[in-house]
Design a protein around this motif. Structure first.
Motif, PDB file in Angstrom:
ATOM      1  N   LYS A   3       0.921  -1.278   0.015  1.00  0.00           N
ATOM      2  CA  LYS A   3      -0.033  -0.087   0.034  1.00  0.00           C
ATOM      3  C   LYS A   3       0.793   1.228  -0.041  1.00  0.00           C
ATOM      4  O   LYS A   3       1.908   1.269   0.522  1.00  0.00           O
ATOM      5  N   TYR A   5      -3.508  -2.918  -4.430  1.00  0.00           N
ATOM      6  CA  TYR A   5      -5.050  -2.814  -4.653  1.00  0.00           C
ATOM      7  C   TYR A   5      -5.788  -3.658  -5.581  1.00  0.00           C
ATOM      8  O   TYR A   5      -6.692  -4.067  -5.404  1.00  0.00           O
ATOM      9  N   SER A  62      -5.605  -6.989  -4.263  1.00  0.00           N
ATOM     10  CA  SER A  62      -6.545  -6.966  -3.433  1.00  0.00           C
ATOM     11  C   SER A  62      -7.983  -7.056  -3.829  1.00  0.00           C
ATOM     12  O   SER A  62      -8.921  -8.043  -3.341  1.00  0.00           O
ATOM     13  N   ALA A  71      -6.380   3.608  -1.003  1.00  0.00           N
ATOM     14  CA  ALA A  71      -7.968   3.526  -1.138  1.00  0.00           C
ATOM     15  C   ALA A  71      -8.657   4.539  -2.255  1.00  0.00           C
ATOM     16  O   ALA A  71      -9.354   4.394  -3.155  1.00  0.00           O
ATOM     17  N   HIS A  99      -7.813   4.143  -5.681  1.00  0.00           N
ATOM     18  CA  HIS A  99      -8.512   2.978  -6.317  1.00  0.00           C
ATOM     19  C   HIS A  99      -9.753   2.938  -6.410  1.00  0.00           C
ATOM     20  O   HIS A  99     -10.372   2.386  -7.102  1.00  0.00           O
TER      21      HIS A  99
END
Length: 373
Positions: A278, A284, A287, A322, A325
């Protein structure tokens, strides 16, 4: 805390939003698009052994184990930590957190590297970081047949870094070879270094070597137009992380910054490297792929739209990643970030919450409010 009938009243400090709702688990429409991603250190745990009670309650709720939701809400854990094989870490976390994590619910810093390093399956690589030979075991679990660690190099030639004397335990697992005849293709940092001086020295030697052989120096090693023979890969960019100590500790990102500075000072060049962890896109993307595999595993549509909420304590990794993404982000106060003196996070989250439980409560209510059912 959530009960069979929810009554949630929260003040969301980042947006001054007040929510008051009730959720009757048997009759209220369910947020089918909702999923969560959790950091571990500073969110679910504080230090190596202290699991937050809020974390246990939240994960039992989302797993459907306490019967308060009509069906489970998918989630996974994404950590910039690592240093042990994925299967071992998953088993340990399952025991600590009181739930059974599946193969698709844990992404360690080095998990996304597994497929990337397949090209080195039959080539010698130097694996750095972690305690003992734990990162060698990680590399071998990823199919890397010729994985060497710093202790192997020191056992071969102690003079390569004479400030470290191997312990009896280290001599027991060291695998000395004639490294003057072994060409390394990559240096892979799978976890934080336990000996910065040793590991920086070995990486510098390889990055300037001829064909990745220790004790050699490549002609033009200080010229930008001459490509080196060894790829350098980092798994974690965190400069700081939260431990049992009240002040954040330095992580792999700090090690990389030190290495970059020394490499620039000795060669005049920028350090070439590949970064995972990260907040970087590769982690990401991987994930989200894991989340969709988990959905398929539990009989849900893996191709549908997902509204993912990342819950983290580090604005520089969890929140930035986050936001980049397209996920929503929840910044908690139980780890690296604190705003007791009015501190503003370097990357703005969707909300700031006191802890993981309050953040999850808010997210579920928000999805219901939006009608994402």
């Amino acid at each position: 805390m959530l009960r069979s009938t929810w009554s949630v009243r929260r003040l969301v400090t980042s947006g001054q939003i007040s929510c008051t709702r009730s959720l009757h688990s048997k009759s209220t429409p369910f947020p089918n698009k909702l999923a969560f991603a959790f950091d571990i250190d500073g969110v679910l745990k504080q230090g190596h052994h202290n699991v937050l009670p809020q974390a246990k309650r939240v994960l039992k709720l989302l797993s459907g184990e306490d019967g308060r939701l009509p069906k489970p809400i998918p989630f996974l854990l994404i950590t910039n930590g690592g240093g042990v094989p994925d299967e071992e870490r998953r088993a340990a976390l399952s025991s600590e957190l009181g739930i059974q994590l599946t193969e698709n619910q844990l992404v360690q810093s080095h998990t996304p590297i597994k497929e990337y390093v397949d090209k080195y399956r039959d080539k010698p690589v130097l694996v750095l970081g972690g305690k003992g030979e734990s990162c060698r075991r990680v590399a071998e679990s990823y199919g890397l047949k010729y994985s060497y660690i710093p202790q192997d190099i020191i056992a071969w030639k102690p003079s390569i870094w004479d400030r470290t004397e191997l312990t009896d335990e280290e001599r027991g697992f060291a695998r000395p070879e004639d490294f003057s005849q072994i060409p390394f293709s990559a240096a892979l940092m799978f976890h934080d270094s336990h000996d910065w001086g040793r590991d920086i020295t070995l990486i510098l030697d390889l990055m300037s070597s001829h064909r990745g052989i220790f004790g050699t120096r490549r002609e033009g090693h200080d010229r930008a137009d001459v490509k080196g023979d060894v790829e350098l890969v980092f798994s974690n960019a965190d400069v700081e992380w939260r431990s049992d100590w009240p002040i954040p500790r330095l992580g792999q990102g700090a090690f990389r910054l030190s290495l970059e500075s020394i490499y620039k000072s000795t060669t005049g060049l920028e350090l070439p490297y590949k970064q995972f962890g990260k907040p970087f896109k590769a982690t990401y993307d991987f994930s989200e792929l894991m989340l969709r595999r988990y959905l398929k595993e539990v009989g849900r549509d893996p191709e549908g739209e997902l509204n993912v909420y990342m819950v983290g304590d580090n604005p520089l990794s969890d929140i930035d990643g986050a936001n980049r993404h397209g996920w929503s982000s929840i910044l908690v106060r139980t780890g690296v970030f604190h705003d007791t003196h009015g501190e503003v996070p370097s990357h703005k989250p969707t909300i700031i919450a006191d802890d993981v439980e309050k953040g999850v409560e808010w997210a579920i209510q928000e999805e219901l409010r939006k009608g994402n059912l």
